[in-house]
Design an enzyme around this catalytic site. Structure first.
Site, PDB file in Angstrom:
ATOM      1  N   PHE A 146      -8.629  -6.323   7.605  1.00 17.83           N
ATOM      2  CA  PHE A 146      -8.957  -6.528   9.016  1.00 17.83           C
ATOM      3  C   PHE A 146      -8.123  -7.683   9.532  1.00 17.83           C
ATOM      4  CE2 PHE A 146     -10.868  -8.425  12.689  1.00 17.83           C
ATOM      5  CZ  PHE A 146     -11.108  -7.324  13.489  1.00 17.83           C
ATOM      6  N   ASP A 233      -3.530 -14.474   5.931  1.00 20.98           N
ATOM      7  CA  ASP A 233      -4.377 -14.453   7.119  1.00 20.98           C
ATOM      8  C   ASP A 233      -5.672 -15.176   6.769  1.00 20.98           C
ATOM      9  OD1 ASP A 233      -6.124 -14.012   9.191  1.00 20.98           O
ATOM     10  OD2 ASP A 233      -5.712 -11.867   9.376  1.00 20.98           O
ATOM     11  N   LYS A 274     -10.121 -18.637  14.852  1.00 19.46           N
ATOM     12  CA  LYS A 274     -11.568 -18.871  14.768  1.00 19.46           C
ATOM     13  C   LYS A 274     -11.966 -20.352  14.706  1.00 19.46           C
ATOM     14  CE  LYS A 274     -12.874 -14.235  13.596  1.00 19.46           C
ATOM     15  NZ  LYS A 274     -12.350 -13.216  12.715  1.00 19.46           N
TER      16      LYS A 274
END
Ligand SMILES: *Cc1c(COP(=O)(O)O)cnc(C)c1O
Length: 426
Positions: A146, A233, A274
């Site tokens: 994802f 990531d 985030k």
């Protein structure tokens, strides 16, 4: 109804249902306030937040230092665009590159944008530095990945729900099984056109899949041997979530990411988002050293809001909070307690089959099919019992509280979780 009247939960849900696109399926809880590890709904019911906005709120809701930095900067200067310099961006760039041990940063806003940025940099590096023929570059990705929601990113997803009917897809990706070093080696040998390997150190959305202890180090070594960029990531795993400042730091809890640590697996390109803002503001970043980052020249990539002074001020504050409050160490310590206590329960349970994770990024696997609504119903019951969590993939529930939680709160939460699961024992 007047906009000044206080909304009930039912009103707020009805409004979103009628006027908002149905691109999410939220739990029917309407939140109106947050502080630290707690959130409150519009009726005043208090909950422990065990999602932390998908690990964006690691520093806790409305952290006073982060909010203070945001208010201060918002009252001074919010946006100049990159057509001009501003007095905050350079200071932030120096701070974040030191913090994570890279020469340069490229500032963006959302995680998906940062992933796109990393893919563009990798391709350009491949053509201009590695000598791959134009339009031939391939990037290796993992099954179950994802990385966000843009057209290119969903092009290499294998989640049919995320992908179907959004084609035609972007080419140039090779998908291999996650946590499979042989598959990576084979893919690297299959072509001379590989630019990079894009990987999540732990697959969060897929259900908190934690790879073998040596997977990342071996993957990095293979990439290096093949002159392929190792692209991490860490949008979800980074910023202390897994018990170290980055998941690629392995078992190190020091305050900075650094090559000095034996367990550190240095990414060629690091992607953050985030919790880089503590959930206060959209801030993402791509970090790399000069020989990679310098392939990007003026006019070749950018964003109107990327690197704005509010984002810069917020991100500095958010990263300082991580160190000032020892959040890596806290995540590591509390995570071990969580897995030990839930593990003891799971051993004698027939509703929960497994607990896994690292630091405070954990998941409990529910003993039912992916299509069943058992995990959803458990989350509904958890909400009733004062704790908010969400299923990731059908039968897996992720548990990721803000890292500012203390031990007493965690033990309280563990009993809520265990007592709730007990109601579902078969
Ligand atoms: C959330 C996430 C993204 C995308 O971030 P957005 O801000 O939602 O675009 C990318 N990669 C990973 C690993 C994520 O968890």
């Amino acid at each position: 109804m007047s906009v000044l009247e206080k909304l009930t939960s039912a009103d707020a849900i009805a409004l979103e249902d009628k006027y908002g696109a149905h691109n999410y399926h939220p739990l029917p809880v309407v939140l109106s306030r947050g502080e630290g590890v707690y959130v409150w709904d519009v009726e005043g019911k208090k909950y422990y937040d065990f999602l932390s906005a998908y690990s964006a709120v690691n520093q806790g809701h409305c952290h006073p230092k982060i909010v203070g930095a945001m208010i201060n900067q918002a009252q001074t200067l919010t946006l100049t665009s990159r057509a001009f310099y501003n007095d905050k961006l350079g200071v932030y760039e120096e701070f974040i590159t030191n913090y994570f041990g890279f020469d340069k940063v490229l500032p963006m806003n959302t995680g998906a944008e940062a992933v796109e940025t990393a893919l563009k940099i990798s391709r350009k590096w491949a053509y201009e530095k590695k000598g791959i023929q134009e339009n031939q570059a391939q990037i290796i990705v993992c099954e179950g990945n994802f990385h966000g929601r843009t057209t290119t990113i969903i092009s290499f997803s294998n989640d049919e729900n995320a992908r179907k009917n959004f084609g035609p897809y972007t080419e140039g990706f090779i998908r291999i099984p996650y946590n499979d070093i042989d598959a990576l080696e084979k893919a690297l040998q299959s072509s001379n056109n590989i630019a990079g390997f894009l990987v999540e150190p732990i697959q969060g959305e897929a259900g908190v899949y934690t790879p073998a202890e040596d997977y990342l180090a071996k993957a990095k070594a293979l990439c290096k041997a093949n002159n392929v960029l190792f692209i991490a990531d860490e949008v979800q795993t980074g910023i202390a979530r897994t018990g170290s400042i980055l998941a690629v730091c392995g078992n190190c809890t020091c305050e900075k990411a650094c090559e000095k640590q034996a367990t550190y697996v240095a990414p060629d390109i690091l992607i953050l988002g985030k919790a880089l803002s503590g959930g206060a503001y959209p801030v993402s970043a791509v970090l790399a050293n000069d020989e990679i980052m310098n392939v990007i020249k003026p006019g070749q990539h950018g964003s109107t809001f990327g690197g704005n002074p509010v984002a810069a001020a917020v991100a500095i504050a958010a990263l300082e909070v991580i160190n000032e409050e020892n959040l890596s160490q806290n995540a590591r310590r509390l995570g071990a307690i969580f897995r030990e206590k839930i593990g003891e329960f799971v051993a004698n349970s027939n509703i929960a089959t497994l607990v896994r994770g690292k630091g405070l990024l954990n998941a409990i696997v529910i003993n039912d099919t992916e299509e069943s609504d058992t995990a959803w119903n458990i989350c509904m019951k958890l909400a009733e019992n004062g704790l908010l969590a969400k299923p990731t993939h059908g039968n897996i529930i992720r548990f990721a509280p803000p890292l500012v939680m203390n031990e007493e709160q965690l033990l309280n939460c563990i009993s809520i979780i265990i007592n709730t699961l007990k109601e579902f024992e078969k």
